[in-house]
Scaffold this motif. Sequence first.
Motif, PDB file in Angstrom:
ATOM      1  N   GLY A 145       8.837 -17.575  -6.644  1.00 15.45           N
ATOM      2  CA  GLY A 145       9.952 -18.511  -6.806  1.00 15.45           C
ATOM      3  C   GLY A 145      10.107 -19.372  -5.577  1.00 15.45           C
ATOM      4  N   ALA A 146      10.486 -20.641  -5.763  1.00 15.90           N
ATOM      5  CA  ALA A 146      10.738 -21.622  -4.692  1.00 15.90           C
ATOM      6  C   ALA A 146       9.464 -22.251  -4.151  1.00 15.90           C
ATOM      7  N   ILE A 147       8.362 -22.178  -4.891  1.00 16.44           N
ATOM      8  CA  ILE A 147       7.081 -22.712  -4.441  1.00 16.44           C
ATOM      9  C   ILE A 147       7.152 -24.239  -4.303  1.00 16.44           C
ATOM     10  N   ARG A 148       6.664 -24.750  -3.186  1.00 15.70           N
ATOM     11  CA  ARG A 148       6.621 -26.200  -2.973  1.00 15.70           C
ATOM     12  C   ARG A 148       5.555 -26.584  -1.941  1.00 15.70           C
ATOM     13  N   THR A 149       4.568 -25.743  -1.773  1.00 15.07           N
ATOM     14  CA  THR A 149       3.541 -25.977  -0.772  1.00 15.07           C
ATOM     15  C   THR A 149       2.538 -27.032  -1.236  1.00 15.07           C
ATOM     16  N   THR A 150       1.851 -27.637  -0.289  1.00 14.81           N
ATOM     17  CA  THR A 150       0.661 -28.409  -0.623  1.00 14.81           C
ATOM     18  C   THR A 150      -0.494 -27.445  -0.829  1.00 14.81           C
ATOM     19  N   LEU A 151      -1.561 -27.922  -1.426  1.00 14.23           N
ATOM     20  CA  LEU A 151      -2.691 -27.065  -1.781  1.00 14.23           C
ATOM     21  C   LEU A 151      -3.991 -27.657  -1.265  1.00 14.23           C
ATOM     22  N   SER A 152      -5.031 -26.838  -1.253  1.00 12.74           N
ATOM     23  CA  SER A 152      -6.359 -27.397  -1.022  1.00 12.74           C
ATOM     24  C   SER A 152      -6.807 -28.164  -2.255  1.00 12.74           C
ATOM     25  N   GLY A 153      -6.224 -27.777  -3.408  1.00 15.09           N
ATOM     26  CA  GLY A 153      -6.523 -28.429  -4.681  1.00 15.09           C
ATOM     27  C   GLY A 153      -6.117 -27.513  -5.816  1.00 15.09           C
ATOM     28  N   PRO A 154      -6.330 -27.940  -7.075  1.00 16.03           N
ATOM     29  CA  PRO A 154      -5.953 -27.120  -8.232  1.00 16.03           C
ATOM     30  C   PRO A 154      -6.579 -25.731  -8.235  1.00 16.03           C
ATOM     31  N   ALA A 155      -7.677 -25.553  -7.528  1.00 19.55           N
ATOM     32  CA  ALA A 155      -8.321 -24.237  -7.480  1.00 19.55           C
ATOM     33  C   ALA A 155      -7.401 -23.177  -6.897  1.00 19.55           C
TER      34      ALA A 155
ATOM     35  N   ARG B 234       0.843  -1.205   0.000  1.00 19.66           N
ATOM     36  CA  ARG B 234       0.000   0.000   0.000  1.00 19.66           C
ATOM     37  C   ARG B 234       0.877   1.253   0.000  1.00 19.66           C
ATOM     38  N   SER B 235       1.946   1.212   0.764  1.00 18.05           N
ATOM     39  CA  SER B 235       2.880   2.334   0.790  1.00 18.05           C
ATOM     40  C   SER B 235       3.579   2.485  -0.564  1.00 18.05           C
ATOM     41  N   ILE B 236       4.066   1.381  -1.121  1.00 21.25           N
ATOM     42  CA  ILE B 236       4.758   1.413  -2.412  1.00 21.25           C
ATOM     43  C   ILE B 236       3.845   1.972  -3.502  1.00 21.25           C
ATOM     44  N   HIS B 237       2.564   1.604  -3.449  1.00 21.24           N
ATOM     45  CA  HIS B 237       1.603   2.070  -4.457  1.00 21.24           C
ATOM     46  C   HIS B 237       1.503   3.589  -4.472  1.00 21.24           C
ATOM     47  N   SER B 238       1.703   4.222  -3.337  1.00 20.55           N
ATOM     48  CA  SER B 238       1.588   5.679  -3.265  1.00 20.55           C
ATOM     49  C   SER B 238       2.683   6.380  -4.061  1.00 20.55           C
ATOM     50  N   ALA B 239       3.766   5.671  -4.362  1.00 19.40           N
ATOM     51  CA  ALA B 239       4.873   6.262  -5.120  1.00 19.40           C
ATOM     52  C   ALA B 239       5.020   5.682  -6.520  1.00 19.40           C
ATOM     53  N   TYR B 240       4.686   4.395  -6.676  1.00 18.32           N
ATOM     54  CA  TYR B 240       4.963   3.707  -7.937  1.00 18.32           C
ATOM     55  C   TYR B 240       3.714   3.166  -8.636  1.00 18.32           C
ATOM     56  N   GLY B 241       2.546   3.289  -8.016  1.00 21.37           N
ATOM     57  CA  GLY B 241       1.355   2.713  -8.606  1.00 21.37           C
ATOM     58  C   GLY B 241       1.405   1.190  -8.539  1.00 21.37           C
ATOM     59  N   PRO B 242       0.616   0.490  -9.366  1.00 21.23           N
ATOM     60  CA  PRO B 242       0.669  -0.990  -9.365  1.00 21.23           C
ATOM     61  C   PRO B 242       2.089  -1.471  -9.671  1.00 21.23           C
ATOM     62  N   ILE B 243       2.599  -2.361  -8.855  1.00 20.99           N
ATOM     63  CA  ILE B 243       4.011  -2.736  -8.910  1.00 20.99           C
ATOM     64  C   ILE B 243       4.175  -4.211  -9.280  1.00 20.99           C
ATOM     65  N   SER B 244       5.194  -4.512 -10.066  1.00 19.28           N
ATOM     66  CA  SER B 244       5.576  -5.905 -10.289  1.00 19.28           C
ATOM     67  C   SER B 244       6.222  -6.437  -9.017  1.00 19.28           C
ATOM     68  N   VAL B 245       5.993  -7.703  -8.721  1.00 21.85           N
ATOM     69  CA  VAL B 245       6.500  -8.295  -7.482  1.00 21.85           C
ATOM     70  C   VAL B 245       7.291  -9.553  -7.810  1.00 21.85           C
ATOM     71  N   ILE B 246       8.489  -9.654  -7.248  1.00 22.28           N
ATOM     72  CA  ILE B 246       9.243 -10.909  -7.221  1.00 22.28           C
ATOM     73  C   ILE B 246       9.128 -11.445  -5.808  1.00 22.28           C
ATOM     74  N   HIS B 247       8.588 -12.645  -5.691  1.00 19.93           N
ATOM     75  CA  HIS B 247       8.246 -13.196  -4.381  1.00 19.93           C
ATOM     76  C   HIS B 247       8.905 -14.564  -4.230  1.00 19.93           C
ATOM     77  N   PHE B 248       9.891 -14.652  -3.340  1.00 22.86           N
ATOM     78  CA  PHE B 248      10.535 -15.934  -3.033  1.00 22.86           C
ATOM     79  C   PHE B 248       9.903 -16.509  -1.774  1.00 22.86           C
ATOM     80  N   ASP B 249       9.318 -17.699  -1.898  1.00 16.88           N
ATOM     81  CA  ASP B 249       8.547 -18.262  -0.795  1.00 16.88           C
ATOM     82  C   ASP B 249       8.246 -19.718  -1.134  1.00 16.88           C
TER      83      ASP B 249
END
Length: 398
Positions: free
Chosen positions: A263-273, A204-219
Amino acid sequence: MKSQTVTLFALVIAAVGLAHDHHHEDQIPLNYVKYPYQAVYPGDDEVTADSIFSGITTFAKLPWVQCLGKDRDTAFDIAFVGAPFDTGTSYRPGARFGPAGIRAGSRRLTLYGGYNVPLEVNPFLSGLKIVDCGDIPVTPYDNKYAIKQIEGGHKELLHRPTFSPLGNDALTGKPLVPISVDGKNHPRVVTLGGDHTIVLPLLRSIHSAYGPISVIHFDSHLDTWKPSVFGGAPSDQAAINHGTYFYWASQEGLIKNGSSIHGAIRTTLSGPADYANDDASGFQRIEAREIDTIGTDGIINKIRETVGDRPVYLSIDIDSIDPAFAPATGTPETGGWSTRELRTILRGLDGLFIVSADIVEVAPAYDTNAELTTMAAADVLFEVISVMAKTPLGKVAN
């Protein structure tokens, strides 16, 4: 006689006070940074391996600046700030102590000097003013209020003038113009979490300066789950947690859909949804196991192709690293990347416009006596600020 005794007593007190004042400077801890921006880092062929274990513990022994207090007018280029919040976690709590743990793990970062050999840069001697702003005050009793505190604290730092000007393009020599939507040159803020819920107020803070932002998420986890799936949303506030914050960020228009990637996703899921919902939230995915087939170079290429030359926010969950290397986290998942692999991938982001970053879910209570996790977190951030130091947040005007 009584008058002489009183006079003598007063003289003794005065002498003690003078003696105390006289030796005050001698009592300052070794290497203590008395004034902001006085930290001294060894340069090429200078003395290293000095007493880095002494003095106040800031990130990499950076100057401590009370950015949200008496030093609120101090300018900087990169600021570290803690967000000690962990009441949005679903499994093991303790990430509120993450900022302190990461700072402790960073003490040895400049033991031999801060020169990053693969990236050929010393971020601490790059001409940028880098400071540690301490922590954003965060209440542990009210999540809604805490999220507002985090957004407000981050926004105050993000909208501060930079210490250094953008300068000129290294290739053309032409002046650089800011890449922000408000036309201002903003400093970068590196946030020490805290559980991953903190990224919603940060975006929300980043949006105030850059608008919608691309995200790289390692998790290891998606963190785009619908609240009705992740936790069941028994209340409006419970619907915002460390598994749903990207869902809400997407709903609020904070993320630039199609140019964001996990990046690095390896979680279990509730399902394909869950994957269908992740697609709708604007993310592409790199599974952790893909490193066995395409390697670190293939992963780097996927990230760069997705993000392009857009402004990008970088969010790193320490559980992207396998718990063999980083066990101290709230929701560990085996089968992850090694510390070396993640650091290699981060170096592969050299040249991207990383506007700010965070590292989250470090819970020191579950760490080894050797501080494996907090050291890994600090080393990861060393790669991040090295990349930041090489690429200013500006482009040549068309």
